[in-house]
Design a protein around this motif. Structure first.
Motif, short mmCIF file in Angstrom:
data_model
loop_
_atom_site.label_atom_id
_atom_site.label_comp_id
_atom_site.label_asym_id
_atom_site.label_seq_id
_atom_site.Cartn_x
_atom_site.Cartn_y
_atom_site.Cartn_z
N UNK A 104 0.86 -1.19 0.00
CA UNK A 104 0.00 0.00 0.00
C UNK A 104 0.90 1.24 0.00
N UNK A 105 0.72 2.06 -1.03
CA UNK A 105 1.51 3.28 -1.15
C UNK A 105 0.84 4.38 -0.32
N UNK A 106 1.64 5.10 0.47
CA UNK A 106 1.09 6.19 1.28
C UNK A 106 1.79 7.49 0.88
N UNK A 107 0.99 8.49 0.53
CA UNK A 107 1.55 9.79 0.19
C UNK A 107 0.96 10.83 1.14
N UNK A 108 1.83 11.63 1.74
CA UNK A 108 1.36 12.75 2.56
C UNK A 108 1.70 14.01 1.78
N UNK A 109 0.69 14.75 1.40
CA UNK A 109 0.87 15.92 0.53
C UNK A 109 1.72 15.58 -0.69
N UNK A 110 1.35 14.51 -1.37
CA UNK A 110 2.03 14.07 -2.59
C UNK A 110 3.50 13.71 -2.38
N UNK B 161 15.35 17.38 -3.45
CA UNK B 161 15.67 16.32 -4.41
C UNK B 161 17.19 16.19 -4.52
N UNK B 162 17.70 14.96 -4.44
CA UNK B 162 19.15 14.83 -4.47
C UNK B 162 19.69 14.82 -5.90
N UNK B 163 18.83 14.96 -6.89
CA UNK B 163 19.31 15.08 -8.27
C UNK B 163 19.37 16.56 -8.67
N UNK B 164 18.23 17.25 -8.61
CA UNK B 164 18.23 18.64 -9.07
C UNK B 164 18.53 19.63 -7.95
N UNK B 165 18.46 19.18 -6.71
CA UNK B 165 18.74 20.01 -5.53
C UNK B 165 17.86 21.26 -5.46
N UNK B 166 16.73 21.22 -6.18
CA UNK B 166 15.87 22.40 -6.18
C UNK B 166 14.50 22.11 -5.60
N UNK B 167 13.84 21.11 -6.22
CA UNK B 167 12.46 20.85 -5.81
C UNK B 167 12.42 19.96 -4.57
N UNK B 168 11.24 19.93 -3.95
CA UNK B 168 11.03 19.09 -2.77
C UNK B 168 11.01 17.62 -3.19
N UNK B 169 11.72 16.77 -2.47
CA UNK B 169 11.73 15.35 -2.78
C UNK B 169 10.36 14.75 -2.49
N UNK B 170 9.88 13.88 -3.40
CA UNK B 170 8.57 13.26 -3.21
C UNK B 170 8.63 11.75 -3.20
#
Lengths: 99, 351
Positions: A65-71, B14-23
């Motif tokens: 089950x994948x869980x995302x918090x604010x994407x 993000x450890x690739x672009x160092x700009x955006x938030x890692x998701x």
């Protein structure tokens, strides 16, 4: 605390086939703190109507089950210890069904 | 992982672009990356698999096995994107099988019909009813919930090939990913099916047959569901109503448990599958053609013809289980069945 919960990948079938739930969770002891661990036990008690084993295993979500918090994958925010804030969006998607 | 409860929200980059938030955390590298870098990594890994294995040649006609589920939807999306981006010069088609399962396949086929429009790819649907005269609903009425997936699996494999030849394609691609292949390795080990074990990890199979099959997602560990969710792809995700007893479900759950402990375990299982070598002295089933329908078969009749013959004769259990080679002959007497079991090569395995 107002939260938006989204269920997908078949998990919505466990909660009245409704994908999106806008919920208001009363915190215990009036504390303004809620973790994913608290949320999971709340969801299990209040939203899951059938086959809870499809959603949880032990005190956490079932593997797959994948869980995302604010994407954002909850593995990046501390999984069960992730602390939630007002208006957060939490997504649960099962990957266990066929591709 | 960060300290318990001490998370400062949105700090991790993000450890690739160092700009955006890692998701996303990539299972293979455990890198923390942002959405855009995830898309890029995901798509370029598939592109690399395609290039490294020379999967396609310009001008080829390629059918995408499309069930409407997440994996084949991601495959259709990514392959048509890569085809445009890197000028593969492929003519892509969607190919779906209608097993005739009310409340499941009819709904998922609607998804495929929408994908046809969304991705601008021509769609061909072949049905069990047309090919075999039986729908899965009718088969389950006769056979019940045991072994029903055997019928469905055997029929689907052949139905895809028939559909592919109707489309006159050069190749058939399927959305099998690392999870699926690791499951298959385990299942083939448990069944002692050495012939399949040695070929189930290949990216391309059936090169000697009329239509080779490729799995461009092998061995991709990335989360397809994350990709499909972030891209808002339109896919169908309901479990088949007839599958709860399928053996594969147990393997899947086991794989998912392993993945939680260590994601690369999936790749390790595939690797062990690849490393099983069949001793050269082992007699392997020879690939021939079915005397009845002409499909590839290691027996006198192919499995689909054996199963179908059983259904049509009111003996649906015929062809289920281990008595291989005994069926297909009208005089399939007991001693012959026994002989074929004894004569079955178990095969010796060495690493």
């Amino acid at each position: 605390m107002q939260l938006t919960l989204e269920f997908g990948g078949g998990l919505e079938l466990l909660c009245d086939s409704k994908k999106i739930h806008n919920v208001n969770i009363e915190q215990q002891n009036g504390e303004n703190k809620l973790t994913m661990k608290d949320l999971l036990s709340w969801v299990r008690t209040n939203l899951i109507k059938e086959r809870p084993e499809m959603f949880m295993k032990g005190d956490t979500v079932r593997p797959g089950v994948l869980v995302l918090v604010n994407d954002c994958d909850w593995e990046l925010s501390g999984q069960l210890e992730t602390s939630l804030e007002e208006k957060d969006v939490v997504v649960f998607i099962s990957t266990l069904h066929g591709g | 992982m960060e300290g318990a409860g001490e998370r400062k929200r949105g700090v991790r980059l993000c450890c690739v672009c160092k700009k955006a938030r890692a998701s996303v955390k990539r299972p293979k590298t455990l890198d923390h990356i942002c959405r855009e870098c995830f898309y890029h990594a995901f798509e370029s890994e598939i592109h690399q698999v395609i290039i490294r294995n020379s999967l396609f040649r310009p001008g080829e006609r390629v059918a995408i096995g499309a069930s409407g589920g997440k994996d084949s939807t991601v495959l259709a999306y990514v392959l048509s994107k890569l085809n445009r981006l890197h000028n593969y010069g492929l003519h892509l088609f969607l190919l779906s099988v209608d097993e005739g399962i009310t409340g499941y396949r009819d709904d998922s086929l609607e998804t495929v019909h929408r994908n046809q429009v969304q991705y601008g790819l021509p769609l061909k649907v072949v049905s069990y009813k047309d090919l075999y005269g039986w729908t899965m609903d009718q088969i389950v009425d006769v056979i019940g919930f045991k072994n029903n997936c055997t019928f469905c699996g055997v029929f689907r494999r052949q139905a895809l090939d028939r559909g592919a030849s109707l489309l006159k394609v050069d190749k058939l691609v399927t959305g099998h990913n690392a999870d699926d292949i690791a499951e298959t390795v385990l299942l083939n080990l448990l069944r002692g099916d050495v012939a399949r074990l040695s070929r189930c990890t290949s990216i391309t199979t059936g090169e000697d047959g009329p239509i080779p099959r490729c799995k461009p997602f092998n061995p991709n560990l990335d989360s397809f569901i994350t990709y499909a969710y972030f891209k808002r792809l339109d896919y169908f995700s309901t479990e088949c109503i007839y599958s709860p007893n399928a053996y594969r479900g147990f393997a899947r759950e086991f794989i998912k448990d392993l993945e939680r402990i260590r994601p690369r375990a999936i790749l390790d299982i595939i690797k062990s599958g690849e490393n099983f070598r069949i001793s050269t002295t082992t007699k392997m089933p020879e690939q021939g053609t079915c005397e009845r329908c002409g499909y590839i078969s290691s027996q006198k009749w192919c499995k689909a013809c054996v199963l179908l013959d059983g259904l049509n004769r009111g003996l649906p259990k015929l062809g289920i289980g281990r008595s291989r080679g005994s069926v297909g002959s009208e005089n399939g007497n007991e001693s012959k069945v026994e002989k074929s079991i004894q004569g079955k090569q178990c095969g010796t395995l060495d690493f």
